[in-house]
Scaffold this motif. Structure first.
Motif, PDB file in Angstrom:
ATOM      1  N   GLN A   4      53.821  13.216  72.371  1.00 13.32           N
ATOM      2  CA  GLN A   4      55.237  13.163  72.067  1.00 13.32           C
ATOM      3  C   GLN A   4      55.362  12.789  70.604  1.00 13.32           C
ATOM      4  OE1 GLN A   4      55.673  10.092  74.901  1.00 13.32           O
ATOM      5  NE2 GLN A   4      56.898  11.354  76.215  1.00 13.32           N
ATOM      6  N   VAL A 165      52.367  10.482  85.227  1.00 13.81           N
ATOM      7  CA  VAL A 165      53.821  10.621  85.211  1.00 13.81           C
ATOM      8  C   VAL A 165      54.496   9.340  84.754  1.00 13.81           C
ATOM      9  CG1 VAL A 165      55.798  10.892  86.719  1.00 13.81           C
ATOM     10  CG2 VAL A 165      53.926  12.457  86.885  1.00 13.81           C
ATOM     11  N   VAL A 166      54.001   8.193  85.201  1.00 16.27           N
ATOM     12  CA  VAL A 166      54.698   6.962  84.821  1.00 16.27           C
ATOM     13  C   VAL A 166      54.219   6.386  83.511  1.00 16.27           C
ATOM     14  CG1 VAL A 166      55.214   6.250  87.154  1.00 16.27           C
ATOM     15  CG2 VAL A 166      53.125   5.503  86.110  1.00 16.27           C
ATOM     16  N   PRO A 168      54.144   7.146  80.166  1.00 13.47           N
ATOM     17  CA  PRO A 168      54.961   6.936  78.958  1.00 13.47           C
ATOM     18  C   PRO A 168      56.091   5.947  79.197  1.00 13.47           C
ATOM     19  CG  PRO A 168      55.233   9.165  79.794  1.00 13.47           C
ATOM     20  CD  PRO A 168      54.165   8.558  80.587  1.00 13.47           C
ATOM     21  N   PHE A 169      56.729   6.077  80.334  1.00 15.12           N
ATOM     22  CA  PHE A 169      57.839   5.178  80.627  1.00 15.12           C
ATOM     23  C   PHE A 169      57.374   3.742  80.679  1.00 15.12           C
ATOM     24  CE2 PHE A 169      61.935   4.146  82.031  1.00 15.12           C
ATOM     25  CZ  PHE A 169      61.837   3.235  83.045  1.00 15.12           C
ATOM     26  N   ARG A 172      56.396   2.281  77.276  1.00 14.57           N
ATOM     27  CA  ARG A 172      57.543   1.945  76.436  1.00 14.57           C
ATOM     28  C   ARG A 172      58.310   0.749  76.953  1.00 14.57           C
ATOM     29  NH1 ARG A 172      59.437   6.383  72.791  1.00 14.57           N
ATOM     30  NH2 ARG A 172      58.075   8.083  73.353  1.00 14.57           N
ATOM     31  N   VAL A 173      58.415   0.659  78.265  1.00 14.77           N
ATOM     32  CA  VAL A 173      59.158  -0.470  78.826  1.00 14.77           C
ATOM     33  C   VAL A 173      58.459  -1.772  78.517  1.00 14.77           C
ATOM     34  CG1 VAL A 173      59.628  -1.586  81.012  1.00 14.77           C
ATOM     35  CG2 VAL A 173      60.409   0.688  80.624  1.00 14.77           C
ATOM     36  N   LYS A 179      58.906  -6.751  72.775  1.00 13.47           N
ATOM     37  CA  LYS A 179      59.644  -6.918  71.534  1.00 13.47           C
ATOM     38  C   LYS A 179      60.805  -7.884  71.715  1.00 13.47           C
ATOM     39  CE  LYS A 179      62.447  -3.885  69.973  1.00 13.47           C
ATOM     40  NZ  LYS A 179      63.159  -2.780  69.349  1.00 13.47           N
TER      41      LYS A 179
ATOM     42  N   GLU B 147      67.459   3.101  71.947  1.00 17.68           N
ATOM     43  CA  GLU B 147      66.155   2.670  72.455  1.00 17.68           C
ATOM     44  C   GLU B 147      66.034   2.955  73.943  1.00 17.68           C
ATOM     45  OE1 GLU B 147      65.503  -1.267  71.296  1.00 17.68           O
ATOM     46  OE2 GLU B 147      64.087  -1.621  72.907  1.00 17.68           O
ATOM     47  N   LEU B 151      63.525   5.607  76.373  1.00 15.94           N
ATOM     48  CA  LEU B 151      62.849   5.294  77.633  1.00 15.94           C
ATOM     49  C   LEU B 151      63.224   6.303  78.702  1.00 15.94           C
ATOM     50  CD1 LEU B 151      63.305   1.480  78.141  1.00 15.94           C
ATOM     51  CD2 LEU B 151      61.212   2.701  77.835  1.00 15.94           C
ATOM     52  N   ALA B 154      61.632   9.648  78.086  1.00 15.13           N
ATOM     53  CA  ALA B 154      60.206   9.671  78.393  1.00 15.13           C
ATOM     54  C   ALA B 154      59.993   9.856  79.889  1.00 15.13           C
ATOM     55  CB  ALA B 154      59.545   8.378  77.914  1.00 15.13           C
ATOM     56  N   ALA B 155      60.711   9.078  80.674  1.00 17.32           N
ATOM     57  CA  ALA B 155      60.530   9.182  82.124  1.00 17.32           C
ATOM     58  C   ALA B 155      60.945  10.552  82.623  1.00 17.32           C
ATOM     59  CB  ALA B 155      61.362   8.116  82.819  1.00 17.32           C
TER      60      ALA B 155
END
Lengths: 213, 187
Positions: A4, A165-166, A168-169, A172-173, A179, B147, B151, B154-155
């Protein structure tokens, strides 16, 4: 690798995961005679009619497409086993049942190309779909419990495609939670008179198991 | 944290904040529309873009007042229902802005407030983002900040790609897979 825009979280595309899954070994029953194949990944053969042998999945599918063999269904893909797995999945809300790592890809390839070799193919197909749905919903409900303190998420027995499938999510989460949490945790410790014990690094172990690359 | 070249960072820093000058400044009357001379008085209240306010604050020339997006009204809105707060149109850079603002302003409650908002909205977003289909954009997406939108995207894209892969070679057999509708599906 299909990435991505954020390259640190680049994922495999589904086709790439399938490609990797095709290295799994599977049993076939050839119906032709062929000499041994000496390939870099191993030596297979010689192939004699009606004598079962083990080959990689990509080779099995290639031979099957040319009508030169019939594929023997792996043990875990029988209706009884799958029904058992489905029952067990529905019963335990936090655990995943052990299944082959590439079960999604293998089952898809076999159902597409070798559906005449599989007994009760429609039943098998719908069972696998149900298993996949149940597992995925478990992943989602498990993810709801991530809070700011989670450092890693452990997802045991999850298969390659599901992880993909999970991934990237989830990555990022976790990043977003990290952060939002770390500098404020320090600030909070200053202002609020240490109501929480300073054993900060043991966030709650969420008992789903995962491989974050 | 994103750095110098990141576009969303640059755009985010363009948000206006209201500041109070501690010192007089000459030659920058442009900043204050109400002034006659070409300078800004000490104690004047001005709206500056965040990047400028940030630098001046570091040199202690101004002090930043908390913008309305972190004020009392917003806190009440979030407490009522975090998922319905419309961050997409009003404050798309809500989280990033808050993180940058946090060390500069005296109010220590911004940090936990951000985290609390995010945690609540995240729960709502989670199930919906995975099951959303490619064409129909659910309404709640418009309420997400930048942001959160990443997310969500992406999902969704990884889920859509998986589905495409699944029915790739099937042709007429698609109906056997498309399967059971569950209540969380938003088709």
């Amino acid at each position: 690798m299909a990435g991505q825009t954020d390259h640190s979280l680049s994922i495999f595309s589904a086709a790439e995961v399938e490609f990797i899954a095709e290295d799994e070994m599977i049993e076939i029953v050839p119906n032709i005679r062929m000499d041994a194949l000496n390939l870099l990944c191993g030596d297979f053969g010689p192939f004699l009619p009606q004598i079962p042998c083990t080959v990689p999945l990509w080779l099995a599918v290639a031979l099957k497409k040319r009508g030169k063999c019939s594929i023997r269904t792996p043990d875990w893909m029988s209706v009884e086993k799958l029904t058992q797995v489905l029952e067990a999945e529905r019963e335990s809300p936090r655990e995943f049942q052990p299944l082959p790592f590439h079960y999604v890809e293998i089952s898809r390839l076999l159902l597409d190309h070798a559906h005449d070799d599989i007994p009760e193919v429609y039943m098998v197909r719908s069972l696998i779909e149900d298993i996949r749905n149940v597992r995925f919903h478990k992943v989602e409900s498990g993810l709801e419990t991530i809070s700011g303190r989670t450092h890693a998420v452990k997802l045991k027995n999850l298969s390659a495609m599901e992880v993909n499938v999970v991934r990237p999510f989830m990555a990022r989460v976790l990043q977003a939670f990290y952060k939002h949490d770390s500098p404020e945790m320090v600030q909070q410790a200053d202002t609020s008179a240490s109501k929480r014990p300073q054993v900060v690094d043991r966030g709650p172990r969420v008992s789903l198991s995962c491989v974050t690359c | 944290m994103p750095g110098y070249y990141d576009i969303s960072d640059i755009l985010m820093e363009d948000e206006a904040v209201s500041v109070v000058f501690h010192v007089g400044a000459n030659g920058v009357g442009l900043l204050d529309p109400g002034t006659e001379t070409n300078s800004v008085e000490k104690g004047a209240k001005i709206d500056l873009p965040f990047w400028l306010a940030h630098e001046l604050c570091r040199r202690r020339a101004v002090s930043i007042t908390i913008p309305s997006c972190f004020g009392q009204k917003m806190k009440k809105d979030v407490q009522a229902d975090a998922a319905c707060v419309d961050l997409g149109t009003r404050y798309p850079y809500f989280y990033e802005f808050g993180c940058k603002l946090f060390p500069l302003v005296g109010d220590k409650s911004i940090g936990p407030f951000l985290r609390h908002t995010f945690a609540n909205r995240y729960k709502e977003m989670l199930s919906k983002s995975h099951t959303a289909s490619l064409n129909a954009i659910p309404k709640f997406v418009l309420r997400l900040s930048k942001e959160e939108y990443q997310l969500f995207e992406a999902a969704r894209s990884s889920m859509v790609e998986f589905k495409k892969w699944r029915v790739r070679d099937l042709g007429l057999m698609k109906t056997t897979i498309v399967g059971h509708k569950r209540k969380t599906d938003l088709h």
